[in-house]
Design an enzyme around this catalytic site. Structure first.
Site, PDB file in Angstrom:
ATOM      1  N   GLY A  29       0.881  -1.151   0.125  1.00 16.85           N
ATOM      2  CA  GLY A  29      -0.017  -0.225  -0.035  1.00 16.85           C
ATOM      3  C   GLY A  29       0.788   1.421   0.016  1.00 16.85           C
ATOM      4  O   GLY A  29       0.500   2.476   0.646  1.00 16.85           O
ATOM      5  N   CYS A  89       0.756   0.730  -9.290  1.00 16.81           N
ATOM      6  CA  CYS A  89       0.665   0.069  -8.297  1.00 16.81           C
ATOM      7  C   CYS A  89      -0.692  -0.490  -8.157  1.00 16.81           C
ATOM      8  O   CYS A  89      -1.731   0.255  -8.224  1.00 16.81           O
ATOM      9  CB  CYS A  89       0.881   0.820  -6.962  1.00 16.81           C
ATOM     10  SG  CYS A  89       0.543   0.049  -5.515  1.00 16.81           S
ATOM     11  N   THR A 126       3.459  -5.821 -10.711  1.00 19.37           N
ATOM     12  CA  THR A 126       2.712  -7.172 -10.321  1.00 19.37           C
ATOM     13  C   THR A 126       1.420  -7.362 -11.118  1.00 19.37           C
ATOM     14  O   THR A 126       0.626  -6.231 -11.397  1.00 19.37           O
ATOM     15  CB  THR A 126       2.530  -7.211  -8.700  1.00 19.37           C
ATOM     16  OG1 THR A 126       1.998  -6.089  -8.385  1.00 19.37           O
ATOM     17  CG2 THR A 126       4.077  -7.173  -8.309  1.00 19.37           C
ATOM     18  N   GLY A 159      10.176  -8.500 -13.245  1.00 22.91           N
ATOM     19  CA  GLY A 159       9.159  -9.614 -12.908  1.00 22.91           C
ATOM     20  C   GLY A 159      10.049 -11.140 -13.040  1.00 22.91           C
ATOM     21  O   GLY A 159      10.071 -11.706 -13.785  1.00 22.91           O
ATOM     22  N   GLY A 160      10.071 -11.596 -11.772  1.00 25.15           N
ATOM     23  CA  GLY A 160      10.401 -12.898 -11.692  1.00 25.15           C
ATOM     24  C   GLY A 160      11.789 -13.246 -11.923  1.00 25.15           C
ATOM     25  O   GLY A 160      11.924 -14.376 -12.022  1.00 25.15           O
TER      26      GLY A 160
END
Lengths: 325, 269
Positions: free
Chosen positions: A94, A150, A213, A263-264
């Site tokens: 958040g 976000c 994400t 990402g990953g």
């Protein structure tokens, strides 16, 4: 350690000597920013104080990315803010941050250590984006990363990266108030990421960070309810990687500005996959959990071995290579 | 890393340790194998998720956490009853390392929660540590009985108001002991200002210290940076910091901490 994350694992079937490595350079230039190597921490990961960011840099990152900084102090969501799932984590922090006016001091301190800084930032309105971006620029950030994506504050702030017109408008206004490179970080939670990337480029973005994400959920079957306090969270880690690679691929086919892949990424093979898809640099988050802060060094060493083994001397030679027919 | 996954388990027992401190018991196979000084993230459904030291580790049986009510989340946690469920992630963190031959342990208030398993391990390895256990007053002391059974006369009690044992601070008594006897390892857990005093006394005598620190833990897996002290993540690099690490954070240890927004605030206790 000799494991599959180590490039030395592959040395058994490669025949070059270490001396040959001297010809290889891992240095990159992205949107005018010169970095010693293409790795950075992803926004939101560790980037809260100069001391930890300097530790990330000393551990081998090419630049450091701050947490997303907003106009005012924010506590973020209540716990649970993270839950691990198969091949990833879901988080709903958040956007906790001390506010831009407090954070400028932290950036100044980092500047004294001569560390390249990418300041991630957000706002609740177009004007706030411009104000925060400008303050971070003046404080000494080497580039600013506009967090348009976000997934955890949509009810309060909306998700900018879902709307091409807004992305173009915000990017253009931020560009007006800064002379530093502006990276625009996009969301995979959109129908057509090419359209959004195009809008960022039209707004004047110097690079695109892809991606933030994916929105996900995790329930507890005993209590029969969602685990995260925010109910939904952002999926990162290996589970996100194929989606992110597809996004980088599509963006590379659409725009002419550089892409920072995110990402990953947990090992150098993942990094190479991003470069081949069209990324010029990479950001690492999840792997700091599974591999530790040393992951930056592991990955850059692996990239170096790959370049050598395949007869390349610079990373730019393999950027987007998989698109060639 | 299966211990990182959240599992919801039933509370098997609840018991009161002192006027404001309560233990909750449960059975979890990962916690059964925890090291002394490690912690778990405890999810109180609909309320919060908070880090708690593991206060009892039984290899084949029940484990416990020991909770002091300090706010809304801990109040909700101690109001739970047997057979109600909590979520557990962990054990996390590095834990204490049994080192040296003659150890001094200094704990204050609910800080002795993470120390009880350490004393059990030491005694099982035939060490005979000296333990200074302090609290503001007698009814705020916890684990006096089990510690006395383990340590006999090597357990020293102090209270600020003199209602039990010696009158004064545990850190003050520990400093006197360090002058009188030769220790080769110091362990401390409790209020940070107390730990900081213990560390400075140990530094004066050149004794290595292990201190268990507390910060605002969110992710517990070393990613989010909310629990930083200096460049250390309390959740992952800690919670137990050794003398080398403590020297590097002397501007913060016992002085200031980051709040939920990431701003530094002064430490008051």
């Amino acid at each position: 350690m000799f494991n599959r994350f180590s490039p030395y694992f592959y040395q058994t079937y490669s025949s070059f000597s270490e001396g040959d490595l001297n010809k290889i350079s891992l240095a990159i230039e992205i949107a005018g920013l010169k970095l010693r190597n293409p790795t950075m921490n992803a926004a939101g990961i560790l980037g809260i104080s100069p001391l930890i960011l300097s530790r990330v840099y000393k551990s081998g990152a090419g630049a450091v990315v701050t947490k997303s900084i907003g106009p005012f102090p924010r506590r973020g969501h209540k716990n649970p803010t993270i839950v691990t799932v198969d091949a990833g984590t879901l988080n709903a922090m958040g956007l906790p941050n001390p506010g831009v006016d407090y954070f400028v001091k932290e950036i100044q301190q980092l500047k004294k250590m001569k560390i390249p800084i990418v300041a991630s930032f957000f706002g609740g309105s177009v004007q706030e984006f411009a104000e925060v971006g400008k303050k971070l620029d003046i404080a000494g950030a080497d580039a600013i990363e506009l967090n348009a994506s976000c997934p955890n504050v949509q009810e309060e702030l909306g998700m900018l990266a879902g709307d091409a017109n807004n992305v173009e408008k915000v990017t253009a206004i931020v560009k007006e108030v800064t002379t530093k490179p502006v990276f625009v970080k996009l969301s995979p939670n959109v129908t057509n990421i090419k359209e959004i990337a195009k809008a960022a480029e039209s707004g004047g973005a110097d690079a695109i960070t892809a991606v933030n994400t994916l929105i996900g959920m995790k329930l507890d079957i005993n209590l029969k309810k969602p685990i995260l306090y925010n109910v939904t969270g952002g999926l990162s880690g290996p589970a996100l990687k194929p989606v992110a690679i597809r996004c980088v691929w599509e963006i590379a086919q659409t725009v002419n500005i550089p892409i920072i892949g995110c990402g990953g990424i947990v090992n150098w093979e993942d990094a190479i996959e991003y470069f081949l898809s069209g990324a010029s640099a990479i950001e690492i988050g999840y792997a700091i959990y599974t591999r530790g802060i040393k992951v930056f060094k592991e990955i850059t060493e692996g990239i170096e071995f790959y370049l050598k083994e395949n007869g390349f001397s610079r990373i730019e030679e393999i950027v987007g290579l998989a698109h060639e027919k | 890393m299966k211990n990182d996954k959240l599992r919801t388990i039933k509370i098997t027992k609840v018991n009161s340790e002192s006027s404001e401190i309560t233990s909750l018991w449960f059975i979890d196979k990962f916690v059964q194998r925890a090291k002394p000084g490690q912690y778990v993230m405890v999810w109180i459904p609909n309320v919060d998720e908070i880090p708690m030291s593991i206060s009892r580790i039984n290899k084949n049986g029940q484990s416990s956490i020991t909770v002091k009510v300090v706010g809304e989340s801990t109040k909700a946690l101690v109001s739970l009853r047997q057979d109600e469920r909590i979520g557990i992630r962990g054990p996390f963190g590095n834990g204490f390392k049994v080192k040296g031959k003659k150890q001094l342990i200094v704990a204050g208030g609910s800080g002795s929660a993470s120390i009880l398993p350490l004393v059990e391990e030491m005694v099982s390895k035939n060490y005979n540590p000296t333990f200074v256990l302090g609290a503001r007053k007698a009814d705020m002391l916890i684990f006096v009985e089990p510690l006395k059974a383990l340590l006999k006369e090597n357990l020293v009690i102090t209270t600020d108001d003199g209602s039990m044992g010696y009158t004064g601070y545990a850190s003050g008594y520990a400093a006197i002991l360090m002058n009188e006897q030769k220790f080769d390892q110091v362990y401390t857990c409790g209020p940070e200002i107390m730990m900081s005093k213990v560390f400075h006394a140990a530094e004066y005598h050149g004794i290595p210290t292990q201190a268990s620190l507390e910060r605002y833990v969110k992710c517990a897996i070393g990613l989010c940076g909310s629990c930083l002290i200096g460049s250390y993540r309390i959740c992952k690099d800690g919670p137990v910091l050794n003398s080398n690490m403590l020297r590097k954070i002397k501007d913060e240890f016992g002085i200031k901490r980051m709040d939920a927004n990431g701003k530094y605030i002064r430490i008051t206790h």
